[in-house]
Write a protein that holds these residues in place. Structure first.
Motif, short mmCIF file in Angstrom:
data_model
loop_
_atom_site.label_atom_id
_atom_site.label_comp_id
_atom_site.label_asym_id
_atom_site.label_seq_id
_atom_site.Cartn_x
_atom_site.Cartn_y
_atom_site.Cartn_z
N SER A 48 -25.37 -22.96 26.00
CA SER A 48 -25.41 -22.09 27.17
C SER A 48 -26.55 -21.09 27.03
N THR A 49 -26.70 -20.24 28.04
CA THR A 49 -27.79 -19.28 28.10
C THR A 49 -27.27 -17.87 27.89
N ALA A 50 -28.02 -17.07 27.15
CA ALA A 50 -27.62 -15.70 26.88
C ALA A 50 -27.35 -14.94 28.18
N GLY A 51 -26.23 -14.23 28.22
CA GLY A 51 -25.90 -13.41 29.37
C GLY A 51 -25.30 -14.15 30.54
N VAL A 52 -25.17 -15.47 30.43
CA VAL A 52 -24.63 -16.29 31.53
C VAL A 52 -23.27 -16.84 31.11
N ALA A 53 -22.30 -16.82 32.04
CA ALA A 53 -20.97 -17.33 31.73
C ALA A 53 -21.04 -18.80 31.31
N MET A 54 -20.37 -19.12 30.21
CA MET A 54 -20.35 -20.50 29.71
C MET A 54 -19.47 -21.37 30.62
N PRO A 55 -19.70 -22.67 30.61
CA PRO A 55 -18.74 -23.57 31.26
C PRO A 55 -17.35 -23.36 30.67
N SER A 56 -16.33 -23.60 31.45
CA SER A 56 -14.95 -23.30 31.04
C SER A 56 -14.60 -23.94 29.71
N ILE A 57 -13.91 -23.16 28.87
CA ILE A 57 -13.42 -23.61 27.57
C ILE A 57 -11.90 -23.58 27.64
N LEU A 106 -16.46 -16.43 29.74
CA LEU A 106 -17.01 -15.98 28.46
C LEU A 106 -18.54 -16.03 28.47
N SER A 107 -19.16 -15.06 27.82
CA SER A 107 -20.62 -15.05 27.69
C SER A 107 -21.01 -14.33 26.40
N VAL A 108 -22.20 -14.65 25.91
CA VAL A 108 -22.77 -14.02 24.71
C VAL A 108 -24.19 -13.61 25.05
N ASN A 109 -24.59 -12.41 24.64
CA ASN A 109 -25.93 -11.92 24.96
C ASN A 109 -26.96 -12.20 23.86
N THR A 110 -26.51 -12.44 22.65
CA THR A 110 -27.43 -12.66 21.54
C THR A 110 -27.56 -14.15 21.24
N ALA A 111 -28.79 -14.65 21.28
CA ALA A 111 -29.02 -16.07 21.05
C ALA A 111 -28.70 -16.43 19.60
N GLY A 112 -28.28 -17.69 19.41
CA GLY A 112 -27.98 -18.17 18.06
C GLY A 112 -26.92 -19.26 18.09
N THR A 113 -26.40 -19.59 16.90
CA THR A 113 -25.37 -20.61 16.75
C THR A 113 -24.03 -19.93 16.49
N TYR A 114 -23.00 -20.35 17.22
CA TYR A 114 -21.70 -19.67 17.19
C TYR A 114 -20.56 -20.66 16.96
N VAL A 133 -26.30 -20.72 21.77
CA VAL A 133 -26.65 -19.85 22.90
C VAL A 133 -28.16 -19.66 22.87
N GLU A 134 -28.83 -20.07 23.93
CA GLU A 134 -30.29 -20.00 24.00
C GLU A 134 -30.74 -18.73 24.71
N ALA A 135 -31.98 -18.33 24.44
CA ALA A 135 -32.54 -17.15 25.10
C ALA A 135 -32.59 -17.36 26.61
N ALA A 136 -32.49 -16.25 27.33
CA ALA A 136 -32.62 -16.28 28.79
C ALA A 136 -34.10 -16.30 29.16
N ASN A 171 -33.72 -11.15 22.99
CA ASN A 171 -33.86 -12.40 22.26
C ASN A 171 -35.29 -12.93 22.39
N PRO A 172 -35.89 -13.38 21.29
CA PRO A 172 -37.24 -13.97 21.40
C PRO A 172 -37.20 -15.27 22.20
N VAL A 173 -38.23 -15.46 23.03
CA VAL A 173 -38.27 -16.63 23.91
C VAL A 173 -39.41 -17.55 23.46
N PRO A 174 -39.11 -18.77 23.02
CA PRO A 174 -40.18 -19.69 22.62
C PRO A 174 -40.81 -20.39 23.83
N GLY A 175 -42.00 -20.94 23.60
CA GLY A 175 -42.64 -21.80 24.59
C GLY A 175 -43.24 -21.09 25.78
N VAL A 176 -43.50 -19.78 25.67
CA VAL A 176 -44.12 -19.03 26.76
C VAL A 176 -45.63 -18.96 26.50
#
Length: 301
Positions: A48-57, A106-114, A133-136, A171-176
């Protein structure tokens, strides 16, 4: 003796004797669930993306045999079990419906593996699978390092210029793609470079041929903090040339001082004045005199 199985539900049993009136006879029995004992994830979290509600769990309340127990009426809670941040947004405690607890905000703001942990009163906890959780979207750009360097004219600066692109949560954003430009003198190795896995873009910068301040800029359209400015200072190179400034071709009466001093300038490869160079003046012919035979060049060379 008839003993029920593990799976809840209805069960049919037939008894029969050949040629006997009323045979066969059928029995219908029910197997109910046992006491609620444990939780089981039935809809795992996904990338999922940081700050965005995840698909239902979703998690199910089950008895010791794996049957869903629909009558469990206490709340089920969720928390971060492992990951770079313990902060979990959204509704983290829900009451099961028909034995299923669904977390849809549910949502997480910090990118990483959870990994998430689910718990309920009287139940054995259960863990989710690992998820990412990937960067926004990119939101801001900041200077990392490489500013305020000093080197000689035409030199490539010893350290690259570096900026970082972050999303709205830091969160650092790659590929910009980051655009680079030299302001005035100087140059950059490439007009653009991409951010890496740590959100950092870097470029080598070369000073111009003129002594003094040089500026470079990194930019990404629409980002807060863009453009990011770097300054560098170019100093003169070693003296490689000596040129006459003034005093040549003068005439004076015998034993009189010449009207103007003899002035020369020490220069580097690009014609920049070089200070602190000792110039030796030596009479080549005639009966004249020099006030000094060795003079160091001033800030003007």
């Amino acid at each position: 003796v008839f003993t029920s199985g593990d799976a809840a539900g209805s069960l049919g049993v037939r008894a029969e004797i050949g040629g006997v009136t009323g045979s066969p006879v059928d029995f219908v029995v029910s197997i109910t669930t046992g006491p609620s004992a444990r939780l089981f994830v039935v809809a795992e979290p996904v990338t999922s993306t940081a700050g965005v509600a995840m698909p239902s769990i979703a998690v199910a309340v089950r008895d010791a045999f794996g049957n869903v127990t629909p009558d469990y009426a206490q709340s089920i809670s969720v928390a971060v079990d492992s990951g770079p941040s313990a902060a979990l947004g959204g509704t983290t405690s829900v009451t099961p419906v028909a034995g299923i607890a669904t977390f849809s905000t549910l949502s997480v703001n910090t990118a990483g593996t959870y990994r998430l942990r689910f718990s309920g009163s009287g139940l054995a906890d259960t863990l989710s699978a690992l998820f990412t959780v990937e960067a926004a979207a990119p939101s801001a750009m900041v200077l990392v390092d490489g500013n305020a360097q000093t080197d000689t004219v035409s030199a490539t600066l010893p350290n690259p210029l570096r900026v970082r692109v972050d999303d709205a949560f830091g969160n650092p954003v790659p590929g910009v793609t980051v655009n680079w430009v030299a302001i005035g003198a100087g140059s950059v190795a490439s007009p653009s470079s991409p951010t890496d896995a740590n959100g950092i873009a870097a470029i080598e910068a070369t000073l111009g041929t003129t002594v003094g301040a040089t500026s470079f800029e990194a930019s990404v359209d629409g980002l807060t903090g863009s453009p990011v400015s770097f300054t560098a200072t170019a100093t003169n190179g070693a003296a490689v040339a000596l040129v006459i400034v003034s005093g040549d071709g003068q005439t004076a009466q015998a034993a009189a001082a010449y009207a103007q001093p003899l002035v020369v300038r020490a220069e580097d490869t690009h014609g920049n004045p070089v200070a602190g160079v000792e110039i030796v003046f030596d009479l080549q012919s005639g009966a004249s005199a020099l006030s000094d035979t060795t003079v160091a060049t001033n800030s003007s060379g």
